[in-house]
Design a protein around this motif. Structure first.
Motif, PDB file in Angstrom:
ATOM      1  N   CYS A 158       7.359  -1.446  10.881  1.00 12.54           N
ATOM      2  CA  CYS A 158       7.427  -2.197   9.626  1.00 12.54           C
ATOM      3  C   CYS A 158       6.290  -3.210   9.574  1.00 12.54           C
ATOM      4  O   CYS A 158       6.093  -3.979  10.510  1.00 12.54           O
ATOM      5  CB  CYS A 158       8.771  -2.912   9.510  1.00 12.54           C
ATOM      6  SG  CYS A 158       8.934  -3.937   8.025  1.00 12.54           S
ATOM      7  N   ARG A 159       5.563  -3.230   8.456  1.00  9.53           N
ATOM      8  CA  ARG A 159       4.455  -4.173   8.291  1.00  9.53           C
ATOM      9  C   ARG A 159       4.790  -5.255   7.274  1.00  9.53           C
ATOM     10  O   ARG A 159       3.924  -5.999   6.831  1.00  9.53           O
ATOM     11  CB  ARG A 159       3.189  -3.414   7.880  1.00  9.53           C
ATOM     12  CG  ARG A 159       2.674  -2.470   8.965  1.00  9.53           C
ATOM     13  CD  ARG A 159       1.601  -1.518   8.441  1.00  9.53           C
ATOM     14  NE  ARG A 159       2.149  -0.681   7.375  1.00  9.53           N
ATOM     15  CZ  ARG A 159       1.555  -0.499   6.195  1.00  9.53           C
ATOM     16  NH1 ARG A 159       0.414  -1.096   5.930  1.00  9.53           N
ATOM     17  NH2 ARG A 159       2.109   0.264   5.278  1.00  9.53           N
ATOM     18  N   CYS A 160       6.074  -5.338   6.919  1.00 11.77           N
ATOM     19  CA  CYS A 160       6.516  -6.393   6.002  1.00 11.77           C
ATOM     20  C   CYS A 160       6.558  -7.724   6.753  1.00 11.77           C
ATOM     21  O   CYS A 160       6.537  -7.757   7.982  1.00 11.77           O
ATOM     22  CB  CYS A 160       7.904  -6.072   5.453  1.00 11.77           C
ATOM     23  SG  CYS A 160       7.995  -4.540   4.490  1.00 11.77           S
ATOM     24  N   ASP A 175       0.846  -1.192   0.000  1.00 14.59           N
ATOM     25  CA  ASP A 175       0.000   0.000   0.000  1.00 14.59           C
ATOM     26  C   ASP A 175       0.881   1.242   0.000  1.00 14.59           C
ATOM     27  O   ASP A 175       2.109   1.159  -0.036  1.00 14.59           O
ATOM     28  CB  ASP A 175      -0.969   0.004   1.193  1.00 14.59           C
ATOM     29  CG  ASP A 175      -0.264  -0.050   2.541  1.00 14.59           C
ATOM     30  OD1 ASP A 175       0.849   0.500   2.663  1.00 14.59           O
ATOM     31  OD2 ASP A 175      -0.811  -0.653   3.478  1.00 14.59           O
ATOM     32  N   SER A 176       0.255   2.412   0.035  1.00 11.10           N
ATOM     33  CA  SER A 176       0.983   3.680  -0.099  1.00 11.10           C
ATOM     34  C   SER A 176       1.901   3.982   1.083  1.00 11.10           C
ATOM     35  O   SER A 176       2.769   4.843   0.994  1.00 11.10           O
ATOM     36  CB  SER A 176      -0.015   4.834  -0.279  1.00 11.10           C
ATOM     37  OG  SER A 176      -0.895   4.905   0.830  1.00 11.10           O
ATOM     38  N   ARG A 177       1.720   3.269   2.201  1.00 13.39           N
ATOM     39  CA  ARG A 177       2.539   3.552   3.378  1.00 13.39           C
ATOM     40  C   ARG A 177       3.858   2.776   3.405  1.00 13.39           C
ATOM     41  O   ARG A 177       4.681   2.983   4.288  1.00 13.39           O
ATOM     42  CB  ARG A 177       1.740   3.230   4.656  1.00 13.39           C
ATOM     43  CG  ARG A 177       0.582   4.181   4.897  1.00 13.39           C
ATOM     44  CD  ARG A 177      -0.010   3.947   6.268  1.00 13.39           C
ATOM     45  NE  ARG A 177      -0.660   2.652   6.369  1.00 13.39           N
ATOM     46  CZ  ARG A 177      -0.973   2.045   7.506  1.00 13.39           C
ATOM     47  NH1 ARG A 177      -0.645   2.620   8.659  1.00 13.39           N
ATOM     48  NH2 ARG A 177      -1.589   0.882   7.506  1.00 13.39           N
ATOM     49  N   HIS A 234      11.705  -0.554   1.401  1.00 12.54           N
ATOM     50  CA  HIS A 234      11.063  -1.852   1.565  1.00 12.54           C
ATOM     51  C   HIS A 234      10.310  -2.266   0.301  1.00 12.54           C
ATOM     52  O   HIS A 234      10.190  -3.451   0.003  1.00 12.54           O
ATOM     53  CB  HIS A 234      10.113  -1.816   2.763  1.00 12.54           C
ATOM     54  CG  HIS A 234      10.829  -1.721   4.072  1.00 12.54           C
ATOM     55  ND1 HIS A 234      10.197  -1.855   5.292  1.00 12.54           N
ATOM     56  CD2 HIS A 234      12.145  -1.502   4.354  1.00 12.54           C
ATOM     57  CE1 HIS A 234      11.086  -1.715   6.267  1.00 12.54           C
ATOM     58  NE2 HIS A 234      12.272  -1.496   5.715  1.00 12.54           N
ATOM     59  N   ASP A 235       9.823  -1.283  -0.436  1.00 10.60           N
ATOM     60  CA  ASP A 235       9.142  -1.571  -1.692  1.00 10.60           C
ATOM     61  C   ASP A 235      10.097  -2.259  -2.662  1.00 10.60           C
ATOM     62  O   ASP A 235       9.709  -3.164  -3.410  1.00 10.60           O
ATOM     63  CB  ASP A 235       8.619  -0.264  -2.296  1.00 10.60           C
ATOM     64  CG  ASP A 235       7.675  -0.507  -3.457  1.00 10.60           C
ATOM     65  OD1 ASP A 235       6.851  -1.445  -3.376  1.00 10.60           O
ATOM     66  OD2 ASP A 235       7.763   0.214  -4.470  1.00 10.60           O
ATOM     67  N   VAL A 236      11.357  -1.860  -2.634  1.00 10.28           N
ATOM     68  CA  VAL A 236      12.387  -2.465  -3.485  1.00 10.28           C
ATOM     69  C   VAL A 236      12.620  -3.926  -3.097  1.00 10.28           C
ATOM     70  O   VAL A 236      12.958  -4.760  -3.936  1.00 10.28           O
ATOM     71  CB  VAL A 236      13.706  -1.665  -3.376  1.00 10.28           C
ATOM     72  CG1 VAL A 236      14.859  -2.398  -4.057  1.00 10.28           C
ATOM     73  CG2 VAL A 236      13.534  -0.287  -3.990  1.00 10.28           C
TER      74      VAL A 236
END
Length: 277
Positions: free
Chosen positions: A238-240, A194-196, A201-203
């Motif tokens: 962190c929500r990963c 999501d946008s947050r 982390h997106d990478v």
């Protein structure tokens, strides 16, 4: 598809339970209208046996919920694996033997400590406010009223941070402990998509990571400020989460693999096995 993400209901339940910390502080403060007494009582609360037991109970409940949920998730993953029967047998034996008991106990202790120190940290934050208001000539009784108004807000914010951070950290620690017990060397880094999600982390999303070689996501994207090397879900807010590679068939090639400071594109199982050896 097996869902390895920490359950939102556990985080929400933990936030709700942590609201009781504010009530404990209100009881400790009582009717005092002296700001120095209020700060002293908040600090003293952290040393009280009944409060420490209260913190341990909250931490134990949360950790137990996560662990119970993971037992079910591991069974689902084993059922989908080509080596399902072997993994399921090993998993059953490990659960019976208490294979991650040390990690479970450690997370209960760490989470209980985070909760226990909330009043102390709030008192430390409020000390500067008291000094500032005193220099401004504000009456002690008015400063006390301001403190009592701010403490619940501060407590709520800390409770939400603790819940977001520690649910993910606990999930990550318990997943890793069991994965390594089962001989599972790596996992796939997953984000909440999501946008947050932070850029660093997106990478990492979808990248295969080995437990013995954690990345520094911030360093990978060239950020000046880094938080060291860590696995999915281990850092604050962190929500990963980690999706253990229970079976290499779960990896879709070509895939991205993190190894020794960089992310590499791997085109085949044979190529991946060379890195994993």
């Amino acid at each position: 598809m097996v869902d390895w993400k920490a359950k939102e209901r556990i985080e929400k339940g933990y936030i709700k339970a942590l609201k009781a910390v504010s009530k404990q502080m209100n009881i400790a403060i009582g009717n005092s209208d002296n700001p120095d007494v209020i700060l002293r009582r908040l600090k003293q609360l952290t040393t009280q046996k009944t409060y420490q037991e209260f913190c341990e109970k909250l931490a134990l409940t949360m950790t137990t919920q996560i662990n119970n949920g993971l037992n079910s998730t591991w069974r689902q993953a084993a059922a989908k694996s080509s080596k399902g029967q072997d993994i399921y047998k090993s998993l059953k034996d490990l659960i019976k033997a208490g294979d991650i008991g040390w990690q479970f106990a450690l997370k209960v202790y760490q989470n209980a400590e985070d909760i226990r120190t909330v009043p102390l940290k709030i008192a430390q934050d409020m000390t500067e406010l008291v000094q500032q208001r005193t220099m401004e000539g504000v009456r002690a009784s008015d400063i006390a009223k301001e403190l009592k108004a701010k403490i619940p807000e501060n407590s709520k914010a800390r409770a939400e941070t603790i819940a977001r951070t520690e649910v993910s950290r606990t999930q990550s620690a318990l997943v890793r402990a069991r994965a390594e017990s089962l001989g599972i060397k790596c996992y796939i880094w997953r984000t909440s998509k999501d946008s947050r999600v932070r850029h660093a982390h997106d990478v990492m999303d979808g990248v295969v990571v080995f437990w013995n070689d954690p990345p520094s996501p911030e360093a990978l994207v060239g950020e000046k400020h880094t938080y060291g090397r860590y696995h999915a879900g281990e850092i604050f807010n962190c929500r990963c989460y980690a999706e253990p590679v229970v079976d290499v068939r779960f990896i879709k090639f070509p895939c991205k693999v993190y190894s020794q400071g960089s992310i590499t594109r791997i085109s085949s199982l044979k190529e991946f096995q060379k890195i994993a050896a």
